[in-house]
Design an enzyme around this catalytic site. Structure first.
Site, PDB file in Angstrom:
ATOM      1  N   GLU A 293       0.864  -1.205   0.040  1.00 41.89           N
ATOM      2  CA  GLU A 293       0.102  -0.056   0.062  1.00 41.89           C
ATOM      3  C   GLU A 293       0.942   1.354  -0.147  1.00 41.89           C
ATOM      4  O   GLU A 293       1.814   1.248   0.969  1.00 41.89           O
ATOM      5  CB  GLU A 293      -0.863  -0.141   1.172  1.00 41.89           C
ATOM      6  N   CYS A 327      -1.430   8.603   4.400  1.00 36.37           N
ATOM      7  CA  CYS A 327      -1.519   8.471   3.114  1.00 36.37           C
ATOM      8  C   CYS A 327      -2.961   8.974   2.242  1.00 36.37           C
ATOM      9  O   CYS A 327      -3.022   9.332   1.039  1.00 36.37           O
ATOM     10  CB  CYS A 327      -1.408   6.901   2.773  1.00 36.37           C
TER      11      CYS A 327
HETATM   12  P1  NAD Z   1       9.015   5.264   2.929  1.00 38.43           P
HETATM   13  O1  NAD Z   1       8.825   4.717   1.710  1.00 38.43           O
HETATM   14  O2  NAD Z   1      10.036   6.381   3.126  1.00 38.43           O
HETATM   15  O3  NAD Z   1       9.323   4.305   3.873  1.00 38.43           O
HETATM   16  C1  NAD Z   1       8.799   3.309   4.181  1.00 38.43           C
HETATM   17  C2  NAD Z   1       9.556   1.903   4.734  1.00 38.43           C
HETATM   18  O4  NAD Z   1      10.338   1.511   3.732  1.00 38.43           O
HETATM   19  C3  NAD Z   1      10.527   2.368   5.785  1.00 38.43           C
HETATM   20  O5  NAD Z   1      10.616   1.224   6.865  1.00 38.43           O
HETATM   21  C4  NAD Z   1      11.824   2.605   5.253  1.00 38.43           C
HETATM   22  O6  NAD Z   1      13.146   2.551   5.955  1.00 38.43           O
HETATM   23  C5  NAD Z   1      11.664   1.533   4.255  1.00 38.43           C
HETATM   24  N1  NAD Z   1      12.468   1.814   3.007  1.00 38.43           N
HETATM   25  C6  NAD Z   1      13.116   2.773   2.444  1.00 38.43           C
HETATM   26  N2  NAD Z   1      13.982   2.688   1.398  1.00 38.43           N
HETATM   27  C7  NAD Z   1      14.116   1.215   1.406  1.00 38.43           C
HETATM   28  C8  NAD Z   1      14.789   0.311   0.312  1.00 38.43           C
HETATM   29  N3  NAD Z   1      15.595   0.820  -0.645  1.00 38.43           N
HETATM   30  N4  NAD Z   1      14.682  -0.958   0.562  1.00 38.43           N
HETATM   31  C9  NAD Z   1      13.818  -1.612   1.534  1.00 38.43           C
HETATM   32  N5  NAD Z   1      13.331  -0.636   2.383  1.00 38.43           N
HETATM   33  C10 NAD Z   1      13.268   0.722   2.251  1.00 38.43           C
HETATM   34  O7  NAD Z   1       7.649   5.936   3.371  1.00 38.43           O
HETATM   35  P2  NAD Z   1       7.332   6.656   4.920  1.00 38.43           P
HETATM   36  O8  NAD Z   1       8.042   7.939   4.821  1.00 38.43           O
HETATM   37  O9  NAD Z   1       7.659   5.692   6.067  1.00 38.43           O
HETATM   38  O10 NAD Z   1       5.636   6.782   4.845  1.00 38.43           O
HETATM   39  C11 NAD Z   1       5.029   7.611   4.001  1.00 38.43           C
HETATM   40  C12 NAD Z   1       4.521   6.877   2.733  1.00 38.43           C
HETATM   41  O11 NAD Z   1       3.963   5.896   3.053  1.00 38.43           O
HETATM   42  C13 NAD Z   1       3.761   7.754   1.893  1.00 38.43           C
HETATM   43  O12 NAD Z   1       4.064   7.858   0.384  1.00 38.43           O
HETATM   44  C14 NAD Z   1       2.487   7.271   2.074  1.00 38.43           C
HETATM   45  O13 NAD Z   1       1.489   7.580   1.301  1.00 38.43           O
HETATM   46  C15 NAD Z   1       2.678   6.115   2.259  1.00 38.43           C
HETATM   47  N6  NAD Z   1       1.678   5.164   3.214  1.00 38.43           N
HETATM   48  C16 NAD Z   1       0.606   4.722   2.416  1.00 38.43           C
HETATM   49  C17 NAD Z   1      -0.117   3.847   3.142  1.00 38.43           C
HETATM   50  C18 NAD Z   1      -1.407   3.177   2.340  1.00 38.43           C
HETATM   51  O14 NAD Z   1      -2.010   2.447   3.150  1.00 38.43           O
HETATM   52  N7  NAD Z   1      -1.608   3.353   1.156  1.00 38.43           N
HETATM   53  C19 NAD Z   1      -0.414   4.028   4.528  1.00 38.43           C
HETATM   54  C20 NAD Z   1       0.538   4.754   5.211  1.00 38.43           C
HETATM   55  C21 NAD Z   1       1.443   5.466   4.694  1.00 38.43           C
END
Ligand code: NAD
Length: 542
Positions: A293, A327
């Protein structure tokens, strides 16, 4: 144990008010003071071990950078390897655990969160993620409790689904096996409930998990892990590591036993992970399940039959609660010209009333954004909008002196494809496009075509033809669509959550469809009277 057991009927956890004088307010205030008076030393949890590497990273409240809440111990590739090993070692016993025993663990976890851990999970989420009491309560306590309770019910519904037909001599059964290997859960900073559910849902279905939390959520992830332990989750079923994403990915995605990923986070990261999985596909024993998501650019579309105060309230709450870091947050709105002057004034006066400051002062509506990187990114959109001559209707100021504070900011865009109408900003910035009333249908096309996302969206209006037209035109523009309501605040068991297009695989968190991704069905046919003659009747000569 013999018996075809029924589980308690799930109910949504009631949201407590935290009104002055309430016992929950007192408990929360005491817990906030207690947590502020100590420094936590947070380990990784791998198998039965609490792992402290000595490579410590400080945790500070986003709204109070001078204060230290504690440290966590950062790991490396060797800890990811150890976590995979622990998950694989725990797998056979956990996969063989009767479902009712697994159910009992998660039902107890829900009750622990509802009672003894409620103040702590909320206080931890408030302090380290800068949520006000209400935002913490609906997320860290209530939604996580709901995930656990409803998932148990959905698990039993899945297991009950059996082939409809059996002949007297055959018995057809479906077994819902856990995946063969381990599941990798990667969680975002913004919802403590998602952090608990992403490892929790596959574990409930009999899988073992390596969980990588976002660095800025580790303080409350530690509470979740202690709740799992207190609920009786055996060692090795969920292994929590604190490593950078690429370091974890490099080990996990090359492992032959990698069986699935449960991800929530940004679209760019998810797409890069999908690519990496694709590149390594020949290494895996099974095709991995990919559930993600991701981002959103969520809209509020207003018809001129809507109510000004209702629209303004939905924008004020939908765009700015938790500083727009949902999100599902409303981040673009389309307002008919005839309504704009009134919406503008009503919204502005609501935003002017909102107090901004630390979470410990319960009168604040707006708190800080999560970290410096987010602060710099969000504020640069505001700086650029000013420089590009876009009208700043409200807010527009920011400061990182004490914490990462950004005023709730409303921009009126001169064109519907101005950058802040299209890109996910993930902060307290709402952009408005004012359209000529007679262009309602053309504007619906604009809403549908703008950007890459399709997560949430709303239509406001009381002209039922207009509402129907919007429902049809925006059919694929949002996985969660609201009529006369803000596009945030989905409740487990009521509005299953997830989006399509660039917003994710739409497997719907907190629904049966999500749990189905963590099982692999085995069909079993048993023949009570197997044939003993290879010939069929038509072979007879007469
Ligand atoms: P992010 O993508 O920066 O990080 C999410 C996770 O991915 C973190 O644990 C991060 O450390 C990890 N990550 C980052 N780069 C990685 C890589 N190369 N390999 C493996 N893991 C990696 O997101 P965030 O800032 O924590 O959260 C915000 C984002 O999440 C926004 O885009 C938001 O829309 C989305 N979000 C979506 C939903 C949904 O249900 N659609 C819900 C909550 C948040």
């Amino acid at each position: 144990m013999n018996g075809i057991f029924r589980v308690p009927i799930p109910k949504n956890e009631p949201v407590k008010s935290y009104a002055p004088g309430s016992p929950e307010r007192l408990a929360l205030q005491n817990k906030l003071s207690e947590l502020r008076s100590i420094e936590k030393d947070i380990p990784m949890y791998i198998g039965s071990e609490e792992v402290r590497t000595g490579n410590t990273i400080e945790i500070r409240p986003p709204h109070d950078r001078a204060h230290k809440l504690g440290v966590f111990h950062k790991g490396g590739a060797e800890h990811v390897e150890a976590a995979i090993k622990a998950a694989l070692q725990a797998r056979t016993k956990w996969a063989d655990m009767p479902w009712e025993e697994r159910a009992a663990i998660f039902l107890r976890a829900a009750e622990l969160l509802a009672g003894p851990f409620r103040a702590e999970i909320n206080a931890a989420t408030m302090l380290a993620q800068s949520k006000n009491p209400f935002q913490a309560e609906i997320d860290a306590a209530c939604e996580l409790i709901d995930f656990f309770r409803f998932n148990v019910q959905y698990m039993t519904e899945i297991y009950s689904e059996q082939p409809p037909e059996n002949s007297p001599a055959t018995w057809n059964r479906l077994e819902y096996r856990p995946l063969e290997g381990f599941v990798f859960a990667i969680t975002p900073f913004n919802f403590t409930s998602i952090a608990g559910n992403l490892p929790g849902a596959p574990a409930l279905m009999g899988n073992t998990v390596v969980w990588k939390a976002a660095e800025t959520q580790i303080y409350s992830a530690d509470v979740i892990m202690r709740v799992f332990k207190a609920a009786g989750l055996p060692d090795g079923v969920i292994n929590l590591v604190f490593v950078s994403g690429p370091v974890a990915g490099d080990v996990v995605f090359k492992h032959p036993d990698f069986a699935g990923i449960h991800f929530t986070g940004s679209t760019g990261v998810f797409q890069s992970l999908w690519k990496e999985i694709g590149t390594n596909i020949a290494r895996y024993k099974s095709y991995p399940r990919i559930v993600g998501e991701t981002g959103g650019k969520d809209f509020v579309m207003v018809h001129n039959s809507a109510d000004v105060r209702e629209v303004s309230t939905a924008l004020a709450r939908g765009a700015f609660e938790f500083q727009g870091q949902k999100c599902s947050a409303a981040s673009r709105a389309y307002i008919p010209e005839s309504m704009w002057p009134q919406v503008r004034e009503t919204l502005k006066s609501m935003l002017n009333e909102m107090k901004m400051g630390p979470v410990e002062d319960f009168t604040n509506f707006i708190n800080a954004v999560i970290d410096e990187k987010a602060f710099d990114k969000i504020s640069s959109y505001i700086v650029n909008a000013k420089a590009a001559g876009q009208e700043i209707v409200s807010g527009g100021n920011f400061s990182k002196e004490k914490g990462f504070f950004i005023e709730p900011t409303v921009i009126r865009a001169s064109s519907p494809d101005y950058i802040t109408m299209c890109e996910e900003i993930f902060g307290p910035v709402l952009t408005i496009y004012v359209y000529p009333d007679q262009n309602f249908e053309e504007t619906l096309q604009l809403v549908d075509r703008t950007g890459i996302y399709a997560l949430t969206g709303s239509i406001f209006g009381y002209d039922r033809y207009a509402v129907k037209t919007a429902c049809d035109a925006l059919r694929n523009a949002a996985g969660n669509f609201y009529i006369n309501d803000k596009p945030t605040g989905a409740v487990v068991g009521q509005q299953p959550f997830g989006g399509a297009r660039g917003s994710g695989t739409n497997d719907k968190a907190g629904a049966k469809s999500n749990l189905l991704r963590w099982v692999s069905m085995r069909t079993m046919k048993e023949n009570f009277l197997p044939p003993a003659d290879y010939r069929y009747p038509f072979h007879a000569e007469s």
